[in-house]
Design a protein around this motif. Sequence first.
Motif, PDB file in Angstrom:
ATOM      1  N   ALA A   5       1.002  -1.122   0.065  1.00 54.87           N
ATOM      2  CA  ALA A   5      -0.001   0.038  -0.085  1.00 54.87           C
ATOM      3  C   ALA A   5       0.771   1.106  -0.216  1.00 54.87           C
ATOM      4  CB  ALA A   5      -0.662  -0.028   1.277  1.00 54.87           C
ATOM      5  N   GLU A   6       0.869   1.911  -1.183  1.00 56.58           N
ATOM      6  CA  GLU A   6       1.664   3.249  -1.271  1.00 56.58           C
ATOM      7  C   GLU A   6       0.753   4.565  -0.787  1.00 56.58           C
ATOM      8  OE1 GLU A   6       2.426   1.141  -5.206  1.00 56.58           O
ATOM      9  OE2 GLU A   6       0.631   1.427  -4.087  1.00 56.58           O
ATOM     10  N   SER A   7       1.651   5.475  -0.222  1.00 57.18           N
ATOM     11  CA  SER A   7       0.886   6.702   0.327  1.00 57.18           C
ATOM     12  C   SER A   7       1.853   7.680   0.008  1.00 57.18           C
ATOM     13  CB  SER A   7       0.410   6.604   1.713  1.00 57.18           C
ATOM     14  OG  SER A   7       1.491   6.344   2.481  1.00 57.18           O
ATOM     15  N   GLY A   8       1.395   9.144  -0.004  1.00 59.88           N
ATOM     16  CA  GLY A   8       2.276  10.228  -0.061  1.00 59.88           C
ATOM     17  C   GLY A   8       2.429  11.086  -1.279  1.00 59.88           C
ATOM     18  N   GLY A   9       1.923  10.353  -2.197  1.00 61.81           N
ATOM     19  CA  GLY A   9       1.601  10.995  -3.641  1.00 61.81           C
ATOM     20  C   GLY A   9       1.022  12.424  -3.434  1.00 61.81           C
ATOM     21  N   GLY A  10       1.109  13.110  -4.624  1.00 55.70           N
ATOM     22  CA  GLY A  10       0.454  14.604  -4.811  1.00 55.70           C
ATOM     23  C   GLY A  10       1.164  15.336  -5.657  1.00 55.70           C
ATOM     24  N   SER A  11       1.027  16.798  -5.387  1.00 51.50           N
ATOM     25  CA  SER A  11       1.644  17.664  -6.239  1.00 51.50           C
ATOM     26  C   SER A  11       2.914  18.362  -5.380  1.00 51.50           C
ATOM     27  CB  SER A  11       0.446  18.720  -6.389  1.00 51.50           C
ATOM     28  OG  SER A  11      -0.671  17.981  -7.056  1.00 51.50           O
ATOM     29  N   ALA A  12       3.549  18.698  -6.353  1.00 54.32           N
ATOM     30  CA  ALA A  12       4.636  19.448  -5.882  1.00 54.32           C
ATOM     31  C   ALA A  12       5.235  20.617  -6.824  1.00 54.32           C
ATOM     32  CB  ALA A  12       5.983  18.660  -5.357  1.00 54.32           C
ATOM     33  N   GLN A  13       5.911  21.701  -6.498  1.00 50.25           N
ATOM     34  CA  GLN A  13       6.524  22.458  -7.184  1.00 50.25           C
ATOM     35  C   GLN A  13       7.768  22.155  -7.488  1.00 50.25           C
ATOM     36  OE1 GLN A  13       5.341  25.507  -8.522  1.00 50.25           O
ATOM     37  NE2 GLN A  13       3.420  25.228  -7.748  1.00 50.25           N
ATOM     38  N   ALA A  14       8.294  22.572  -9.079  1.00 46.58           N
ATOM     39  CA  ALA A  14       9.760  21.994  -9.311  1.00 46.58           C
ATOM     40  C   ALA A  14      10.840  22.611  -8.265  1.00 46.58           C
ATOM     41  CB  ALA A  14      10.057  22.633 -10.524  1.00 46.58           C
ATOM     42  N   GLY A  15      11.672  21.698  -7.730  1.00 44.79           N
ATOM     43  CA  GLY A  15      12.689  21.953  -6.849  1.00 44.79           C
ATOM     44  C   GLY A  15      11.894  21.478  -5.400  1.00 44.79           C
ATOM     45  N   VAL A  78       8.647   0.834   3.329  1.00 44.57           N
ATOM     46  CA  VAL A  78       9.931   1.222   2.553  1.00 44.57           C
ATOM     47  C   VAL A  78       9.572   2.829   2.152  1.00 44.57           C
ATOM     48  CG1 VAL A  78       9.082   0.434   0.484  1.00 44.57           C
ATOM     49  CG2 VAL A  78      11.609   0.943   0.561  1.00 44.57           C
ATOM     50  N   TYR A  79      10.448   3.712   2.162  1.00 45.35           N
ATOM     51  CA  TYR A  79      10.140   5.060   1.785  1.00 45.35           C
ATOM     52  C   TYR A  79      11.103   5.521   0.757  1.00 45.35           C
ATOM     53  CZ  TYR A  79       8.805   4.830   6.763  1.00 45.35           C
ATOM     54  OH  TYR A  79       8.243   4.438   8.009  1.00 45.35           O
ATOM     55  N   LEU A  80      10.710   6.512  -0.109  1.00 43.13           N
ATOM     56  CA  LEU A  80      11.227   7.134  -1.163  1.00 43.13           C
ATOM     57  C   LEU A  80      11.284   8.664  -0.975  1.00 43.13           C
ATOM     58  CD1 LEU A  80      12.908   6.562  -3.796  1.00 43.13           C
ATOM     59  CD2 LEU A  80      10.798   7.206  -4.933  1.00 43.13           C
ATOM     60  N   GLU A  81      12.326   9.123  -0.600  1.00 45.20           N
ATOM     61  CA  GLU A  81      12.360  10.456  -0.209  1.00 45.20           C
ATOM     62  C   GLU A  81      12.905  11.365  -1.557  1.00 45.20           C
ATOM     63  OE1 GLU A  81      11.909  12.264   2.895  1.00 45.20           O
ATOM     64  OE2 GLU A  81      12.047  14.080   1.810  1.00 45.20           O
ATOM     65  N   MET A  82      11.989  12.150  -2.068  1.00 45.99           N
ATOM     66  CA  MET A  82      12.189  12.779  -3.328  1.00 45.99           C
ATOM     67  C   MET A  82      12.534  14.381  -3.409  1.00 45.99           C
ATOM     68  SD  MET A  82       9.295  10.790  -5.785  1.00 45.99           S
ATOM     69  CE  MET A  82       8.027  11.399  -4.874  1.00 45.99           C
ATOM     70  N   ASN A  83      13.675  14.829  -3.518  1.00 48.18           N
ATOM     71  CA  ASN A  83      14.085  16.154  -3.573  1.00 48.18           C
ATOM     72  C   ASN A  83      14.373  16.737  -4.627  1.00 48.18           C
ATOM     73  OD1 ASN A  83      14.149  16.179  -0.403  1.00 48.18           O
ATOM     74  ND2 ASN A  83      15.897  14.996  -0.370  1.00 48.18           N
ATOM     75  N   ASN A  84      14.378  17.848  -4.888  1.00 46.64           N
ATOM     76  CA  ASN A  84      14.695  18.582  -6.113  1.00 46.64           C
ATOM     77  C   ASN A  84      13.971  18.154  -7.067  1.00 46.64           C
ATOM     78  OD1 ASN A  84      15.872  20.406  -7.796  1.00 46.64           O
ATOM     79  ND2 ASN A  84      17.971  19.314  -7.974  1.00 46.64           N
ATOM     80  N   LEU A  85      12.792  17.964  -7.115  1.00 48.07           N
ATOM     81  CA  LEU A  85      11.731  17.346  -8.033  1.00 48.07           C
ATOM     82  C   LEU A  85      11.696  18.179  -9.310  1.00 48.07           C
ATOM     83  CD1 LEU A  85       8.802  16.316  -5.574  1.00 48.07           C
ATOM     84  CD2 LEU A  85      10.196  14.982  -7.311  1.00 48.07           C
ATOM     85  N   SER A  88       9.719  16.464 -14.867  1.00 47.23           N
ATOM     86  CA  SER A  88       9.816  14.989 -15.458  1.00 47.23           C
ATOM     87  C   SER A  88       9.694  13.939 -14.636  1.00 47.23           C
ATOM     88  CB  SER A  88      11.372  14.963 -16.442  1.00 47.23           C
ATOM     89  OG  SER A  88      12.407  14.971 -15.377  1.00 47.23           O
ATOM     90  N   ASP A  89       9.638  14.183 -13.259  1.00 51.47           N
ATOM     91  CA  ASP A  89       9.355  13.243 -12.455  1.00 51.47           C
ATOM     92  C   ASP A  89       7.948  12.973 -12.180  1.00 51.47           C
ATOM     93  OD1 ASP A  89      12.013  14.619 -10.270  1.00 51.47           O
ATOM     94  OD2 ASP A  89      12.053  12.895 -11.447  1.00 51.47           O
ATOM     95  N   THR A  90       7.144  13.691 -13.044  1.00 51.93           N
ATOM     96  CA  THR A  90       5.791  13.425 -12.915  1.00 51.93           C
ATOM     97  C   THR A  90       5.520  12.102 -13.323  1.00 51.93           C
ATOM     98  OG1 THR A  90       5.104  15.678 -13.221  1.00 51.93           O
ATOM     99  CG2 THR A  90       3.387  14.046 -13.786  1.00 51.93           C
ATOM    100  N   ALA A  91       4.825  11.129 -12.803  1.00 47.92           N
ATOM    101  CA  ALA A  91       4.447   9.657 -12.874  1.00 47.92           C
ATOM    102  C   ALA A  91       3.468   9.248 -11.956  1.00 47.92           C
ATOM    103  CB  ALA A  91       5.584   9.109 -13.016  1.00 47.92           C
ATOM    104  N   VAL A 121       2.243  11.129  -8.622  1.00 43.06           N
ATOM    105  CA  VAL A 121       3.114  12.600  -8.296  1.00 43.06           C
ATOM    106  C   VAL A 121       3.198  13.369  -9.446  1.00 43.06           C
ATOM    107  CG1 VAL A 121       5.633  13.279  -7.562  1.00 43.06           C
ATOM    108  CG2 VAL A 121       4.522  11.237  -6.746  1.00 43.06           C
ATOM    109  N   THR A 122       2.752  14.464  -9.219  1.00 46.56           N
ATOM    110  CA  THR A 122       2.714  15.519 -10.138  1.00 46.56           C
ATOM    111  C   THR A 122       3.793  16.799  -9.729  1.00 46.56           C
ATOM    112  OG1 THR A 122       0.436  14.920 -10.686  1.00 46.56           O
ATOM    113  CG2 THR A 122       1.163  17.194 -11.681  1.00 46.56           C
ATOM    114  N   VAL A 123       4.572  16.992 -10.616  1.00 47.66           N
ATOM    115  CA  VAL A 123       5.462  18.201 -10.334  1.00 47.66           C
ATOM    116  C   VAL A 123       5.100  19.145 -11.398  1.00 47.66           C
ATOM    117  CG1 VAL A 123       7.727  19.014 -10.014  1.00 47.66           C
ATOM    118  CG2 VAL A 123       7.108  16.689  -9.335  1.00 47.66           C
ATOM    119  N   SER A 124       5.115  20.467 -10.881  1.00 48.94           N
ATOM    120  CA  SER A 124       4.465  21.640 -12.097  1.00 48.94           C
ATOM    121  C   SER A 124       5.701  22.549 -11.859  1.00 48.94           C
ATOM    122  CB  SER A 124       3.358  22.463 -11.495  1.00 48.94           C
ATOM    123  OG  SER A 124       3.505  22.707 -10.034  1.00 48.94           O
ATOM    124  N   SER A 125       5.913  23.377 -13.153  1.00 52.12           N
ATOM    125  CA  SER A 125       7.206  24.149 -13.099  1.00 52.12           C
ATOM    126  C   SER A 125       6.653  25.513 -12.769  1.00 52.12           C
ATOM    127  CB  SER A 125       7.711  24.127 -14.791  1.00 52.12           C
ATOM    128  OG  SER A 125       6.438  24.546 -15.479  1.00 52.12           O
TER     129      SER A 125
END
Length: 125
Positions: A5-15, A78-85, A88-91, A121-125
């Motif tokens: 079961a995954e969680s933590g997805g959502g939107s983020a700004q670039a960076g 298991v965790y995935l810490e994503m920085n400096n998004l 192109s990481d949108t998926a 996960v959606t990353v906007s510019s």
Amino acid sequence: QVQLAESGGGSAQAGGSRRLSCTSSGYMSSDNWMAWFRQAPGKEREGVAGVSTYGSTSYAEFVKGRFTISKDNAKNTVYLEMNNLKPSDTAIYYCSARDYIVGAPSLSQGDYNQWGQGTQVTVSS
């Protein structure tokens, strides 16, 4: 049968940053791999990062230095810490697992036999 079961997805700004979590339930052997894959619209699913029970990690080149995978064996998470998004990481990000295996985790989807439903996960510019 293992359920993921995954969680933590959502939107983020670039960076920006986000942290994904994946919790497994059901029996899984103590020797296992857990990994994150992702699939962008119109593209093949690709491996992002993997971690073994004993802490060995693998990363795709396009996330090295930006993403960190970690695992809490006591919590079966298991965790995935994503920085400096980047945009192109949108998926859709999928958690996967393979048990009765040791060594450095593969990033080939054919090597995994358990999959979560995915989290966007959606990353906007």
